[in-house]
Write a protein that holds these residues in place. Sequence first.
Motif, PDB file in Angstrom:
ATOM      1  N   HIS A  76       0.842  -1.199   0.000  1.00 35.24           N
ATOM      2  CA  HIS A  76       0.000   0.000   0.000  1.00 35.24           C
ATOM      3  C   HIS A  76       0.871   1.242   0.000  1.00 35.24           C
ATOM      4  O   HIS A  76       2.072   1.188   0.302  1.00 35.24           O
ATOM      5  CB  HIS A  76      -0.926   0.023   1.223  1.00 35.24           C
TER       6      HIS A  76
ATOM      7  N   HIS B 112       4.123  -4.588  10.992  1.00 35.69           N
ATOM      8  CA  HIS B 112       4.391  -3.860  12.241  1.00 35.69           C
ATOM      9  C   HIS B 112       4.086  -4.645  13.514  1.00 35.69           C
ATOM     10  O   HIS B 112       4.175  -4.090  14.611  1.00 35.69           O
ATOM     11  CB  HIS B 112       3.604  -2.547  12.262  1.00 35.69           C
TER      12      HIS B 112
ATOM     13  N   ASP C 247       6.603   4.413   4.704  1.00 39.17           N
ATOM     14  CA  ASP C 247       7.481   3.344   5.177  1.00 39.17           C
ATOM     15  C   ASP C 247       7.326   2.047   4.390  1.00 39.17           C
ATOM     16  O   ASP C 247       7.906   1.020   4.762  1.00 39.17           O
ATOM     17  CB  ASP C 247       7.266   3.094   6.679  1.00 39.17           C
ATOM     18  N   HIS C 248       6.556   2.091   3.298  1.00 39.54           N
ATOM     19  CA  HIS C 248       6.376   0.900   2.463  1.00 39.54           C
ATOM     20  C   HIS C 248       6.823   1.129   1.021  1.00 39.54           C
ATOM     21  O   HIS C 248       7.113   0.177   0.315  1.00 39.54           O
ATOM     22  CB  HIS C 248       4.914   0.444   2.499  1.00 39.54           C
TER      23      HIS C 248
ATOM     24  N   ASP D 267      -0.235  -3.823   6.320  1.00 37.20           N
ATOM     25  CA  ASP D 267      -0.900  -3.034   7.364  1.00 37.20           C
ATOM     26  C   ASP D 267      -2.426  -3.092   7.205  1.00 37.20           C
ATOM     27  O   ASP D 267      -3.119  -2.119   7.473  1.00 37.20           O
ATOM     28  CB  ASP D 267      -0.480  -1.557   7.270  1.00 37.20           C
TER      29      ASP D 267
END
Length: 330
Positions: free
Chosen positions: A75, A237, A79-80, A192
């Motif tokens: 997504h 996470h 941080d991805h 996530d």
Amino acid sequence: MGTVGGGVTIEEVAPGVYRLPFAVGTKPLAMYVLAGDGLTLIDTGLTDTPEAIYLPAIAELGRRPDEVRLVLITHADADHIGGDRAARTLFPHALLACHAADARWVADPAVLSAERYDGFRPFGLRYDDETFATLDGWMFSGRPEPADLLFQGGERIRLAGDDWLDVVHVPGHTAGHLALHNPAGGYALIGDAVFGASQLDTGGAKAAAPPYVAVAPYRATVDRLAALGIGTLLTCHYPVMRGGEVGTFLAESRAWADRAEAAIEEALREAAAPLTLGEAIERTDPELGPFQNPRELQWALRAHLEQAAARGRARAVDHSGITAWVHAGA
Ligand SMILES: [Zn+2]
């Protein structure tokens, strides 16, 4: 499994699925290498993640960077996608894939920042400059990096031999969130997609609220994942969850959304003046968290307020130039 440069431990969490956990400050983060006939990487992390995390891990696995054939972005979040540019350089044979609904944000960090992270201005909220600088620093912002493949969900990716992963559309955190499900192996990589009752810091404390942007899709995603009968749940996470932990986490995700909906209904009912998003955060944080960073309630509470308005339970009004809400139900 082994330890690679920077102290990252590689753990084989399912056959051919390697988890690479690290942390950004106090935020835990995990990338994944799927090692089959070729290599598939799940997300690119921050700007330096491909070089600092993926390259040494691939070497530790006895594989080569030119074996990476697919980089799947779960997504559009800083941080991805931050390492997309580096991944292009380091893994020259890889195709970059994401969901069509997230494609614009995946392609351009500037657009992602303006439309997602700075999307709360109509509600009178804005991150401070330092936060924007941090997010920008996580992403290579030099030029747009569009994906090569756009998925919708329903595609299949071959890992090795006759071992296939199903691409599953799991919206809620973003409109185009993707997960991978391996029915034969009983595991799913969900990035996530769901957040239980809280985002956790590296010490396991309640850092921030579940950040979904749309309530009905988020609930549908929880239900869809529950229906898959997942034995091993792999996120970006949270620690690896297995067996009964999976059902517990999904039930907590559902229950938190129910609590947030009730808390918003109560806050609307009790508000003497139009309820702003900032006030909604203050009123509900003690009950829904409390969280180290209450401000991150903005995502879920905006979604619940918009849902209440769509259902005729609330009405959006202009309140000194920002959008606020008044109770409209019986
Ligand atoms: Zn994330």
